[in-house]
Design a protein around this motif. Structure first.
Motif, PDB file in Angstrom:
ATOM      1  N   LEU A 275       0.834  -1.209   0.000  1.00 17.54           N
ATOM      2  CA  LEU A 275       0.000   0.000   0.000  1.00 17.54           C
ATOM      3  C   LEU A 275       0.866   1.255   0.000  1.00 17.54           C
ATOM      4  O   LEU A 275       0.523   2.256  -0.649  1.00 17.54           O
ATOM      5  CB  LEU A 275      -0.933  -0.009   1.214  1.00 17.54           C
ATOM      6  N   ASP A 276       1.985   1.227   0.726  1.00 17.97           N
ATOM      7  CA  ASP A 276       2.914   2.363   0.694  1.00 17.97           C
ATOM      8  C   ASP A 276       3.395   2.643  -0.729  1.00 17.97           C
ATOM      9  O   ASP A 276       3.466   3.803  -1.161  1.00 17.97           O
ATOM     10  CB  ASP A 276       4.122   2.099   1.598  1.00 17.97           C
ATOM     11  N   ARG A 277       3.732   1.583  -1.461  1.00 18.94           N
ATOM     12  CA  ARG A 277       4.180   1.763  -2.848  1.00 18.94           C
ATOM     13  C   ARG A 277       3.058   2.323  -3.718  1.00 18.94           C
ATOM     14  O   ARG A 277       3.289   3.157  -4.593  1.00 18.94           O
ATOM     15  CB  ARG A 277       4.663   0.437  -3.442  1.00 18.94           C
ATOM     16  N   LEU A 278       1.844   1.880  -3.479  1.00 18.42           N
ATOM     17  CA  LEU A 278       0.709   2.363  -4.260  1.00 18.42           C
ATOM     18  C   LEU A 278       0.416   3.828  -3.955  1.00 18.42           C
ATOM     19  O   LEU A 278       0.013   4.583  -4.845  1.00 18.42           O
ATOM     20  CB  LEU A 278      -0.522   1.496  -3.975  1.00 18.42           C
ATOM     21  N   VAL A 279       0.639   4.240  -2.711  1.00 18.56           N
ATOM     22  CA  VAL A 279       0.517   5.658  -2.363  1.00 18.56           C
ATOM     23  C   VAL A 279       1.567   6.463  -3.123  1.00 18.56           C
ATOM     24  O   VAL A 279       1.276   7.513  -3.711  1.00 18.56           O
ATOM     25  CB  VAL A 279       0.666   5.867  -0.842  1.00 18.56           C
ATOM     26  N   GLU A 280       2.818   5.985  -3.124  1.00 12.84           N
ATOM     27  CA  GLU A 280       3.901   6.682  -3.819  1.00 12.84           C
ATOM     28  C   GLU A 280       3.597   6.859  -5.300  1.00 12.84           C
ATOM     29  O   GLU A 280       3.973   7.872  -5.910  1.00 12.84           O
ATOM     30  CB  GLU A 280       5.211   5.906  -3.645  1.00 12.84           C
ATOM     31  N   ARG A 281       2.908   5.891  -5.888  1.00 12.25           N
ATOM     32  CA  ARG A 281       2.597   5.949  -7.324  1.00 12.25           C
ATOM     33  C   ARG A 281       1.296   6.695  -7.616  1.00 12.25           C
ATOM     34  O   ARG A 281       0.899   6.823  -8.773  1.00 12.25           O
ATOM     35  CB  ARG A 281       2.509   4.531  -7.892  1.00 12.25           C
ATOM     36  N   GLY A 282       0.626   7.158  -6.564  1.00 15.54           N
ATOM     37  CA  GLY A 282      -0.609   7.900  -6.762  1.00 15.54           C
ATOM     38  C   GLY A 282      -1.803   7.034  -7.102  1.00 15.54           C
ATOM     39  O   GLY A 282      -2.813   7.527  -7.618  1.00 15.54           O
ATOM     40  N   CYS A 283      -1.734   5.740  -6.791  1.00 11.89           N
ATOM     41  CA  CYS A 283      -2.829   4.818  -7.118  1.00 11.89           C
ATOM     42  C   CYS A 283      -3.933   4.817  -6.063  1.00 11.89           C
ATOM     43  O   CYS A 283      -5.091   4.514  -6.378  1.00 11.89           O
ATOM     44  CB  CYS A 283      -2.289   3.407  -7.291  1.00 11.89           C
ATOM     45  N   VAL A 284      -3.571   5.098  -4.812  1.00 13.18           N
ATOM     46  CA  VAL A 284      -4.544   5.132  -3.716  1.00 13.18           C
ATOM     47  C   VAL A 284      -4.253   6.351  -2.856  1.00 13.18           C
ATOM     48  O   VAL A 284      -3.127   6.869  -2.863  1.00 13.18           O
ATOM     49  CB  VAL A 284      -4.479   3.845  -2.848  1.00 13.18           C
ATOM     50  N   PRO A 285      -5.238   6.835  -2.096  1.00 12.75           N
ATOM     51  CA  PRO A 285      -5.013   7.991  -1.224  1.00 12.75           C
ATOM     52  C   PRO A 285      -3.952   7.736  -0.168  1.00 12.75           C
ATOM     53  O   PRO A 285      -3.715   6.599   0.239  1.00 12.75           O
ATOM     54  CB  PRO A 285      -6.391   8.219  -0.582  1.00 12.75           C
ATOM     55  N   GLU A 286      -3.341   8.804   0.321  1.00 12.16           N
ATOM     56  CA  GLU A 286      -2.275   8.702   1.313  1.00 12.16           C
ATOM     57  C   GLU A 286      -2.754   8.065   2.607  1.00 12.16           C
ATOM     58  O   GLU A 286      -1.967   7.463   3.350  1.00 12.16           O
ATOM     59  CB  GLU A 286      -1.710  10.103   1.589  1.00 12.16           C
ATOM     60  N   SER A 287      -4.047   8.178   2.891  1.00 13.13           N
ATOM     61  CA  SER A 287      -4.595   7.650   4.142  1.00 13.13           C
ATOM     62  C   SER A 287      -4.830   6.139   4.108  1.00 13.13           C
ATOM     63  O   SER A 287      -5.174   5.536   5.142  1.00 13.13           O
ATOM     64  CB  SER A 287      -5.933   8.342   4.439  1.00 13.13           C
ATOM     65  N   THR A 288      -4.635   5.488   2.958  1.00 15.13           N
ATOM     66  CA  THR A 288      -5.020   4.079   2.819  1.00 15.13           C
ATOM     67  C   THR A 288      -4.240   3.145   3.745  1.00 15.13           C
ATOM     68  O   THR A 288      -4.846   2.278   4.398  1.00 15.13           O
ATOM     69  CB  THR A 288      -4.873   3.624   1.352  1.00 15.13           C
ATOM     70  N   PRO A 289      -2.893   3.250   3.855  1.00 16.14           N
ATOM     71  CA  PRO A 289      -2.194   2.339   4.771  1.00 16.14           C
ATOM     72  C   PRO A 289      -2.670   2.469   6.218  1.00 16.14           C
ATOM     73  O   PRO A 289      -2.853   1.461   6.916  1.00 16.14           O
ATOM     74  CB  PRO A 289      -0.722   2.748   4.625  1.00 16.14           C
ATOM     75  N   GLU A 290      -2.888   3.698   6.666  1.00 20.10           N
ATOM     76  CA  GLU A 290      -3.367   3.896   8.039  1.00 20.10           C
ATOM     77  C   GLU A 290      -4.759   3.294   8.225  1.00 20.10           C
ATOM     78  O   GLU A 290      -5.048   2.680   9.262  1.00 20.10           O
ATOM     79  CB  GLU A 290      -3.384   5.382   8.388  1.00 20.10           C
ATOM     80  N   ALA A 291      -5.617   3.457   7.228  1.00 18.34           N
ATOM     81  CA  ALA A 291      -6.963   2.901   7.314  1.00 18.34           C
ATOM     82  C   ALA A 291      -6.917   1.373   7.373  1.00 18.34           C
ATOM     83  O   ALA A 291      -7.728   0.742   8.067  1.00 18.34           O
ATOM     84  CB  ALA A 291      -7.799   3.368   6.125  1.00 18.34           C
ATOM     85  N   TYR A 292      -5.968   0.780   6.641  1.00 16.43           N
ATOM     86  CA  TYR A 292      -5.786  -0.681   6.707  1.00 16.43           C
ATOM     87  C   TYR A 292      -5.336  -1.086   8.105  1.00 16.43           C
ATOM     88  O   TYR A 292      -5.869  -2.035   8.701  1.00 16.43           O
ATOM     89  CB  TYR A 292      -4.772  -1.121   5.656  1.00 16.43           C
ATOM     90  N   ALA A 293      -4.343  -0.369   8.649  1.00 10.55           N
ATOM     91  CA  ALA A 293      -3.830  -0.693   9.984  1.00 10.55           C
ATOM     92  C   ALA A 293      -4.914  -0.556  11.045  1.00 10.55           C
ATOM     93  O   ALA A 293      -4.940  -1.320  12.021  1.00 10.55           O
ATOM     94  CB  ALA A 293      -2.643   0.201  10.319  1.00 10.55           C
ATOM     95  N   ASP A 294      -5.833   0.398  10.851  1.00  7.63           N
ATOM     96  CA  ASP A 294      -6.939   0.569  11.812  1.00  7.63           C
ATOM     97  C   ASP A 294      -7.812  -0.672  11.893  1.00  7.63           C
ATOM     98  O   ASP A 294      -8.468  -0.912  12.912  1.00  7.63           O
ATOM     99  CB  ASP A 294      -7.811   1.757  11.401  1.00  7.63           C
ATOM    100  N   ARG A 295      -7.843  -1.475  10.827  1.00  6.75           N
ATOM    101  CA  ARG A 295      -8.712  -2.629  10.756  1.00  6.75           C
ATOM    102  C   ARG A 295      -8.005  -3.936  11.117  1.00  6.75           C
ATOM    103  O   ARG A 295      -8.612  -4.998  11.042  1.00  6.75           O
ATOM    104  CB  ARG A 295      -9.312  -2.727   9.349  1.00  6.75           C
ATOM    105  N   LEU A 296      -6.737  -3.856  11.487  1.00 10.70           N
ATOM    106  CA  LEU A 296      -6.009  -5.068  11.838  1.00 10.70           C
ATOM    107  C   LEU A 296      -6.616  -5.737  13.073  1.00 10.70           C
ATOM    108  O   LEU A 296      -7.113  -5.066  13.974  1.00 10.70           O
ATOM    109  CB  LEU A 296      -4.541  -4.744  12.105  1.00 10.70           C
ATOM    110  N   PRO A 297      -6.545  -7.069  13.127  1.00 14.08           N
ATOM    111  CA  PRO A 297      -7.042  -7.771  14.337  1.00 14.08           C
ATOM    112  C   PRO A 297      -6.280  -7.315  15.582  1.00 14.08           C
ATOM    113  O   PRO A 297      -5.125  -6.884  15.494  1.00 14.08           O
ATOM    114  CB  PRO A 297      -6.755  -9.236  14.018  1.00 14.08           C
TER     115      PRO A 297
END
Length: 303
Positions: A275-297
């Protein structure tokens, strides 16, 4: 871009792994479903991609030469599954050995010394031998691009790899059985499978599970079985296209690998790195990795 409907079963709320999978399917601008080829799809054990498939998040092309197992797979197939009766390999003729316990069925004959050592002679009980010609995955026109090859065919793995040079040249991952204690004559074992996949650009990422058993002995009745499982038998390993060179992945490859990492082999640090790489490439919003981490078990997230 394909938006995928990933919903929980009726009356249930998505939590944990299901929530992560649903989030990825919604957040990533995928152009198609993640595609999985399953060689030896006999459904004795639940497939590692079962949860993703139940959400409509992938499509599966499976191969199973055992007629009874194939019929069961077809009877339970969803709209995203299709199964074929082919024995997959290097294209050569073979003898398919249908063992009394169908999960042991193989093109290889049993290695009887292991059965004697472990006092499990039934492991090597062959019910029927069926002459077959194997099919190369590279020759199967309806396969299309494969993101993940999942294979469990009791010793025939390297022959499949040899007949899938083109398919694996574009694949992102392989989930394969790895043998530590010989069960069949002529099977490649851990070293043979590992060497074959490394030569094709894959590296061992993790083990999904390993099976072990105690070695029978005169004092076995005095041992706690769970504490005496000393002999490794086999397990499933995840091999990935070289993740030290994520810069060579296309945007689409990064996204499919991310779906697989988060929803199939549960490698959350890898999913976040992708997801970090996808943020760098402009494929997903910058908030996406944090939003994923929020949903971790809870047992994964430090906070």
């Amino acid at each position: 871009m394909v938006k995928l409907a990933a919903s929980a079963p009726s009356g249930e709320t998505q939590t944990g792994e299901a929530a992560l999978a649903a989030f990825l399917l919604d957040a990533l601008p995928l152009s198609r479903l993640t595609r999985i080829a399953d060689v030896g799809a006999n459904g004795i054990n639940e497939a590692p991609y079962a949860a993703l498939l139940s959400m409509g998040g992938c499509e599966v092309i499976g191969f199973e030469p055992n007629e009874e197992a194939l019929a069961q797979l077809k009877a339970n197939a969803s709209a995203h599954e299709i199964y074929y009766p082919n024995a997959v390999g290097d294209g050569e003729d073979c003898t398919f050995r249908l063992y009394r316990s169908s999960g042991f069925s193989s093109v290889h004959p049993p290695y009887t010394p292991t059965g004697k050592l472990m006092q499990r002679e039934r492991w090597g009980a062959v019910a029927r031998e069926i002459p077959m010609q194997t099919m190369r995955l590279d020759d199967f026109e309806d396969l299309g691009p494969v993101d993940l090859l999942k294979i469990d065919i009791q010793g025939g793995e390297v022959a499949v790899f040899q007949g899938a040079q083109k398919v694996l040249g574009a694949a992102l991952a392989v989930i394969t059985e790895l043998r530590y204690l010989r069960l069949y004559e002529g099977e490649p074992m851990l070293g043979g499978v590992d060497s074959a996949l490394m030569e094709m650009g894959f590296g061992l990422h993790k083990f999904l599970f390993n099976k072990a058993r105690p070695i029978p002995n005169s004092q076995a009745h005095r041992l706690r079985k769970r504490r005496a499982n000393d002999q490794l038998i086999d397990g499933d390993g995840v091999y990935l296209r070289d993740i030290t060179r994520l810069d060579t992945y296309s945007d689409e490859a990064l996204m499919h690998q991310c779906v697989l990492a988060g929803a199939v082999y549960h490698s959350h640090s890898l999913a976040l790195a992708l997801l970090d790489r996808l943020v760098e490439r402009g494929c997903v919003p910058e908030s996406t990795p944090e939003a994923y981490a929020d949903r971790l078990p809870d047992d994964v997230r430090a906070d």
